[in-house]
Write a protein that holds these residues in place. Structure first.
Motif, PDB file in Angstrom:
ATOM      1  N   GLN B 111       0.831  -1.205   0.000  1.00  0.00           N
ATOM      2  CA  GLN B 111       0.000   0.000   0.000  1.00  0.00           C
ATOM      3  C   GLN B 111       0.870   1.261   0.000  1.00  0.00           C
ATOM      4  OE1 GLN B 111      -3.573   0.082   2.447  1.00  0.00           O
ATOM      5  NE2 GLN B 111      -3.534   2.322   2.522  1.00  0.00           N
ATOM      6  N   MET B 113       3.752   1.499  -1.401  1.00  0.00           N
ATOM      7  CA  MET B 113       4.218   1.624  -2.791  1.00  0.00           C
ATOM      8  C   MET B 113       3.170   2.315  -3.660  1.00  0.00           C
ATOM      9  SD  MET B 113       5.838  -1.898  -4.147  1.00  0.00           S
ATOM     10  CE  MET B 113       7.397  -2.514  -3.587  1.00  0.00           C
ATOM     11  N   PHE B 114       1.933   1.882  -3.480  1.00  0.00           N
ATOM     12  CA  PHE B 114       0.838   2.446  -4.277  1.00  0.00           C
ATOM     13  C   PHE B 114       0.694   3.937  -3.975  1.00  0.00           C
ATOM     14  CE2 PHE B 114      -3.651   3.344  -5.166  1.00  0.00           C
ATOM     15  CZ  PHE B 114      -3.820   2.746  -6.409  1.00  0.00           C
ATOM     16  N   GLN B 117       3.673   5.760  -5.554  1.00  0.00           N
ATOM     17  CA  GLN B 117       3.466   5.930  -7.000  1.00  0.00           C
ATOM     18  C   GLN B 117       2.510   7.086  -7.276  1.00  0.00           C
ATOM     19  OE1 GLN B 117       4.081   1.173  -8.025  1.00  0.00           O
ATOM     20  NE2 GLN B 117       2.094   2.047  -8.423  1.00  0.00           N
ATOM     21  N   LEU B 296       6.189  -2.286 -10.165  1.00  0.00           N
ATOM     22  CA  LEU B 296       4.943  -1.530 -10.175  1.00  0.00           C
ATOM     23  C   LEU B 296       3.969  -2.215  -9.237  1.00  0.00           C
ATOM     24  CD1 LEU B 296       4.452  -0.955 -14.001  1.00  0.00           C
ATOM     25  CD2 LEU B 296       4.709   0.857 -12.297  1.00  0.00           C
ATOM     26  N   CYS B 297       3.276  -1.434  -8.437  1.00  0.00           N
ATOM     27  CA  CYS B 297       2.266  -1.988  -7.545  1.00  0.00           C
ATOM     28  C   CYS B 297       0.895  -1.622  -8.070  1.00  0.00           C
ATOM     29  CB  CYS B 297       2.473  -1.407  -6.136  1.00  0.00           C
ATOM     30  SG  CYS B 297       1.103  -1.771  -5.045  1.00  0.00           S
ATOM     31  N   GLY B 298       0.001  -2.602  -8.123  1.00  0.00           N
ATOM     32  CA  GLY B 298      -1.335  -2.344  -8.627  1.00  0.00           C
ATOM     33  C   GLY B 298      -2.405  -2.742  -7.633  1.00  0.00           C
ATOM     34  N   MET B 299      -3.576  -2.094  -7.781  1.00  0.00           N
ATOM     35  CA  MET B 299      -4.699  -2.384  -6.892  1.00  0.00           C
ATOM     36  C   MET B 299      -5.480  -3.575  -7.440  1.00  0.00           C
ATOM     37  SD  MET B 299      -7.799   0.182  -5.878  1.00  0.00           S
ATOM     38  CE  MET B 299      -6.931   1.438  -4.968  1.00  0.00           C
ATOM     39  N   THR B 300      -5.978  -4.414  -6.523  1.00  0.00           N
ATOM     40  CA  THR B 300      -6.815  -5.537  -6.953  1.00  0.00           C
ATOM     41  C   THR B 300      -7.726  -5.923  -5.782  1.00  0.00           C
ATOM     42  OG1 THR B 300      -6.784  -7.737  -7.953  1.00  0.00           O
ATOM     43  CG2 THR B 300      -5.100  -7.311  -6.291  1.00  0.00           C
ATOM     44  N   GLY B 308      -6.978  -4.926  -2.117  1.00  0.00           N
ATOM     45  CA  GLY B 308      -5.609  -5.266  -1.757  1.00  0.00           C
ATOM     46  C   GLY B 308      -4.673  -4.845  -2.873  1.00  0.00           C
ATOM     47  N   PHE B 309      -3.385  -5.035  -2.631  1.00  0.00           N
ATOM     48  CA  PHE B 309      -2.371  -4.569  -3.587  1.00  0.00           C
ATOM     49  C   PHE B 309      -1.391  -5.700  -3.896  1.00  0.00           C
ATOM     50  CE2 PHE B 309      -4.010  -1.092  -1.100  1.00  0.00           C
ATOM     51  CZ  PHE B 309      -4.321  -0.149  -2.066  1.00  0.00           C
ATOM     52  N   VAL B 310      -0.895  -5.701  -5.138  1.00  0.00           N
ATOM     53  CA  VAL B 310       0.094  -6.710  -5.553  1.00  0.00           C
ATOM     54  C   VAL B 310       1.125  -6.062  -6.482  1.00  0.00           C
ATOM     55  CG1 VAL B 310      -1.441  -8.731  -5.466  1.00  0.00           C
ATOM     56  CG2 VAL B 310      -1.344  -7.352  -7.547  1.00  0.00           C
ATOM     57  N   THR B 312       2.700  -5.894 -10.018  1.00  0.00           N
ATOM     58  CA  THR B 312       2.030  -6.248 -11.266  1.00  0.00           C
ATOM     59  C   THR B 312       2.887  -5.919 -12.485  1.00  0.00           C
ATOM     60  OG1 THR B 312      -0.094  -6.129 -12.410  1.00  0.00           O
ATOM     61  CG2 THR B 312       0.762  -4.060 -11.546  1.00  0.00           C
ATOM     62  N   LEU B 313       2.420  -6.375 -13.648  1.00  0.00           N
ATOM     63  CA  LEU B 313       3.145  -6.265 -14.919  1.00  0.00           C
ATOM     64  C   LEU B 313       4.565  -6.812 -14.796  1.00  0.00           C
ATOM     65  CD1 LEU B 313       2.137  -2.841 -16.547  1.00  0.00           C
ATOM     66  CD2 LEU B 313       1.127  -5.088 -16.861  1.00  0.00           C
TER      67      LEU B 313
END
Lengths: 491, 452
Positions: B111, B113-114, B117, B296-300, B308-310, B312-313
């Motif tokens: 989170q 990281m998100f 970003q 890169l951190c993405g929301m999911t 939550g966050f992971v 991604t790419l």
């Protein structure tokens, strides 16, 4: 005995931006003591910011709670066993943290005159010598910011070495068990990657190297002990073969924690080696950095070391900023200096016998786990291993349970999982590196948890397949994250 | 040893359970010829008290001056760091995990990281930012590599001489394998980009033009004309920001139309620490996200539908793509990124703007005071600057600096170190930490130093 996993109270916490209230602030701005000129009166409107950055507006209390709550959602080494293979998750001493925060280090400016920075320069100079002694290399450059940055630096030096001899050469040989950073770093240096298979015992053979070695090969990149935790026993012969064709041998030092005071890789014929200070020398991992990746080289590569160089002259330390054959600068200023301070303090606290004890206990712990899990999990390579061991999910696959499931179930027992699906040569790999920090009791708990999971795979596979059950979040949808790509907050 | 828990009894029991009699047997797979029989030639072990005493005395061999009496900048800025930042960043839960490969038990790191970003993207005025690179210099090298990937056959990259010289050197080092056109463009009399020097390169070979913002002379320049021409030639515009606090006052790179923005984050809550660890910031337009380097951190959502966050790419990254990855980076600067996120959460929207204004006001005051010293003049009087500017002295800058040090001032950085023709020029940085009283005193000392 029981394992530490249990449910606990972890608080839900929204994003900073969702808590923002216009007009709120968490910062104590100093009172202006100079004329409060309005920027608009002196600067053109063309250059002034029109749309303000939408940073959150919260109080200090909000901020502190936010970060405390988020921190509680993390598992960390200070909470327990973190057997992430190849990452050397050992205990991070509090003393080295304290050392790095001494004001004379933390507030020192890299562009101050070298005469005023003698303490820093001395520390770096000594650390270079310590790392050279530990590895059997002749010179060490401390500037790379992480392992992969060290690889890039090392490969650039190799390229410069060959170029100086008239031909940069075209290829780099990399074993199939290597870290992904190895081929990625070689590619930035414009080398074609030749993948070398390991043999049935999980190691490289002299014949395999001989078969691909020619005078267009700039270097062989090896990891020793390799990513299976196995020592490359043919390393001396392999180095000779590479050297005979004019090539160099690069060693990824990610696994140096197995060899402190036991083997000097330089003596085995390695020409270039990087250290991961955040692994072996315990500058903390920080949730993914900062690290530091110093590089050691043999004398023949010395002219190509990156700038600056720290030179000792009559007891005074000087900074040499330019050298004719140097590859140049790899990072602004003096590397990740704060990490160098921590590594220096770590080496000084342990001393020579202490460093050897680290490797002995790291290898003892890993072998204890290996023995404890043999039979319950499939061991793809039977050769003795050092600081880490690699199992696979072959036995559990019969119940359609994968490594991923086992790793998730391990969380319910209160442990961070091992490295999964690496090295790539082991299908469904589980790579376990306990490090020297763990007492027997915690290893026993881990073994017990893994044994229970193996049993669950037989008796109640669904429990494992749907794990974790006790964590703050259950399995996260990675496919959705990549498909719907939400990389920032927006209103 | 306090960090290694094993007692002798435990060691014996553990060996026995493996059918081993000694520790040496654990290392039998290593050829005898390689096993060390002599201990390492290193200084003997130290207890904690002795060690910290030793570290303090080593640090004491540095002569770090009072922060208010230092005018050292040049890409590393002295700013006040609130106590809460230091307190929070020391938490074990941020300090001692690793890259969040297992998101269920790493939501805190993810989170942050998100949020990081989002903050970087907001500051830069860009659509998307990554989770950090090593520092400003290596972030610039990554930006150039990314622009070349996007530009395919386009090779020329324009890099102004007035960009941070060490950043320029890093780009040269990392791009040497490519053996192509890294063109250094001169600066004009006002310290900004020499427009005329660009004309020859505005063609189908142009991959990117770098715009330092502010540049190494502290100058913040309006470059809409350049951006338009570079875009018309089909090239990309890379902004490089060495002092991000300037963006509280000056227009964001995104608003100008930048394609890639990179830079240093140190000035937002990290101490100078002799140049590192810092945090490399990196952002771009959405259309280029698949060419981005780094995490890169993405929301999911999780299997129960909770947010939550992971990471991604990851198909861009080295552990999947190996030699075809967008970068070789693995470990980045997560803890430094966390520190910057904490700092910016406290500074907030208003603080970011007000602190930037205060820095500018202090520097404007110092400019006027120091340029009034007889014989001293502003080198670029017509150019807008943020919290740093260049003075031309009547004598070589390094001799004047030695005089100032005697009276307890770090007067700035001699530009001659990188620009031989600027041996009378001094780069002066003034932040909220420099009090009016000390700026006034510096002017007096400078006058004295020039008379002696």
């Amino acid at each position: 005995m029981s394992t530490p996993g249990a449910t606990g109270l972890i608080l839900e916490e929204g994003l900073l931006f969702e808590q923002s209230v216009p007009g709120r602030i968490g910062f104590s701005l100093p009172a202006p003591d100079v004329p409060e000129t309005d920027p608009k009166t002196k600067l053109s409107k063309n250059i002034l910011r029109q749309k303000e950055a939408a940073l959150p507006e919260i109080s200090e209390v909000d901020s502190v709670r936010h970060f405390v709550r988020l921190s509680q959602q993390n598992y960390c080494k200070d909470a327990g066993l973190f057997p992430l293979g190849s990452c050397t998750m050992k205990y991070n001493p509090k003393t080295t943290e304290a050392a790095a925060r001494i004001s004379g280090f933390a507030n020192s400016h890299p562009l101050a005159s070298p005469e005023a920075m003698q303490g820093n320069l001395k520390l770096i100079y000594e650390l270079q010598n310590y790392l050279a002694e530990i590895s059997g290399m002749d010179f060490v450059t401390p500037w790379p910011a992480a392992g992969s940055h060290g690889e890039l630096t090392g490969m650039l030096m190799i390229r410069a070495y060959h170029t100086a001899k008239g031909n940069p050469r075209k290829k780099v040989i990399i074993p199939d068990s290597a870290h992904g950073t190895n081929p990625a770093s070689a590619a930035i240096c414009q080398y074609d990657v030749v993948t070398l298979p390991s043999n049935k015992d999980g190691i490289l053979t002299a014949d395999a190297v001989k078969a691909v070695m020619d005078d267009n090969v700039a270097a062989l990149m090896v990891t020793n002990p390799n990513t299976l935790g196995i020592f490359e026993e043919n390393i001396q012969e392999i180095c000779e073969i590479v050297h005979k064709k004019g090539g160099l041998v690069y060693c990824d030092g990610a696994n140096l924690n197995a060899l402190l005071g036991i083997v000097k890789l330089g003596e085995a014929g390695i020409d270039v080696l990087h250290f991961n200070l955040h692994k072996t020398f315990s500058t903390p991992h920080g949730g993914g950095g900062p690290g530091a990746g110093p590089v050691g080289v043999k004398k023949k590569l010395e002219p190509f070391l990156p700038t600056p160089l720290i030179i000792k002259e009559n007891g005074t330390f000087k900074v040499e900023r330019e050298r004719p054959q140097s590859i140049g600068r790899v990072k602004a200023y003096f590397g990740n200096f704060g990490m160098l301070v921590r590594a220096y303090a770590y080496i000084r606290e342990f001393g020579p016998q202490g460093l050897r004890h680290i490797s002995e206990m790291a290898v003892l712990n890993s072998n204890y786990i290996r023995k404890g899990l043999e039979g319950a999990y499939h061991l793809p390579y039977s050769k003795p291993s050092l600081h880490e061991c690699v199992f696979s999910d072959k036995f559990q696959k019969e119940k359609e349970i994968k490594t991923l499931d086992i790793s998730k179930r391990l969380m319910d027992y209160g442990f961070h999982p091992f490295t999964i699906y690496f090295p790539l040569i082991v299908h469904g790999a589980m790579m376990i590196e306990p490090t020297e920090s763990e007492p027997k009791a915690s290893l026993d708990q881990f073994i017990e948890a893994m044994q229970k999971i193996a049993k669950e795979c037989e008796e109640n596979p669904e429990l494992v397949k749907k794990a974790p059950h006790n964590t703050f979040r259950s399995r996260l949808d990675e496919v959705k994250a990549a498909r719907e790509l939400k990389l920032r907050w927006t209103v | 040893m306090r960090y290694i828990p094993h007692t002798n009894e435990e060691i014996q029991a553990m060996l026995k359970s493996q059918g081993k009699r000694s520790i040496d047997e654990l290392f039998q797979s290593i050829p005898d010829s390689l096993i060390q029989n002599e201990p390492l030639k290193l200084p003997a072990a130290m207890d904690e008290m002795t060690l910290l005493h030793h570290m303090e005395s080593l640090a004491g061999e540095n002569h770090t001056l009072s922060r208010s009496r230092s005018c050292l900048g040049g890409g590393v800025y002295r700013h006040y760091i609130p106590s809460a930042v230091g307190d929070l960043i020391r938490r074990s839960e941020f300090l001692t995990p690793y890259t969040p490969y297992q998101p269920e038990i790493a939501q805190g790191t993810l989170q942050v990281m998100f949020e990081f970003q989002t903050m970087v993207a907001e500051m830069y005025g860009m659509e998307v930012a990554n989770a950090s690179l090593y520092d400003g210099s290596t972030a610039l090298a990554e930006a150039v590599l990314m622009a070349r990937r996007i530009g395919k056959n386009r090779k020329t990259v324009l890099i102004p001489l007035a960009i941070h010289p060490e950043y320029r050197q890093v780009v040269q080092t990392i791009l040497q394998g490519f053996g192509d056109h890294l063109v250094e463009t001169p600066y004009a009399a006002n310290g900004g980009i020499d427009r005329g020097s660009l004309n020859d390169y505005l063609n189908e070979d142009l991959a990117a033009c770098i715009i330092p913002y502010p540049n190494f002379f502290g100058i913040v320049e309006e470059t809409r004309d350049i951006i338009e021409k570079v875009h018309a030639a089909g090239g990309l515009v890379i902004f490089c920001v060495q002092e991000p606090l300037s963006l509280g006052l000056f227009e964001s790179p995104g608003a100008y139309g930048a394609d890639i923005v990179c830079g240093e984050g140190q000035s937002l809550g990290l101490s100078p620490s002799f140049g590192g660890p810092f945090v490399g910031l990196f952002a771009s337009k959405n259309e280029f996200v698949r060419q981005m380097p780094g995490r890169l951190c993405g929301m999911t959502t999780d299997s129960k539908g909770r947010r939550g966050f992971v990471l991604t790419l990851s198909t861009r990254e080295q552990h999947i793509r190996r030699e075809k990855a967008t970068s070789n980076i693995c470990t980045n600067q997560a803890l430094c990124a966390t520190q910057m996120t904490i700092y910016l959460s406290l500074l907030g929207k208003q603080g970011f703007k007000k602190l930037a204004e205060l820095n500018w006001q202090k520097a404007e005051y110092a400019k006027q005071k120091l340029a009034a010293v007889p014989g001293v003049r502003l080198t670029h009087p017509e150019s807008a600057t943020f919290n740093e500017f260049v003075l031309t002295l009547p004598r070589p800058a390094d001799t004047v600096l030695s005089e100032l040090r005697k009276s307890g001032f770090d007067g700035g950085i001699p530009l001659e170190r990188w620009y031989r023709s600027l041996h009378h020029c001094l780069l002066v940085n003034v932040t909220e930490l420099n009090s009016k009283e000390d700026i006034d005193a510096l002017a007096v000392e400078l006058k004295g130093a020039l008379q002696s």
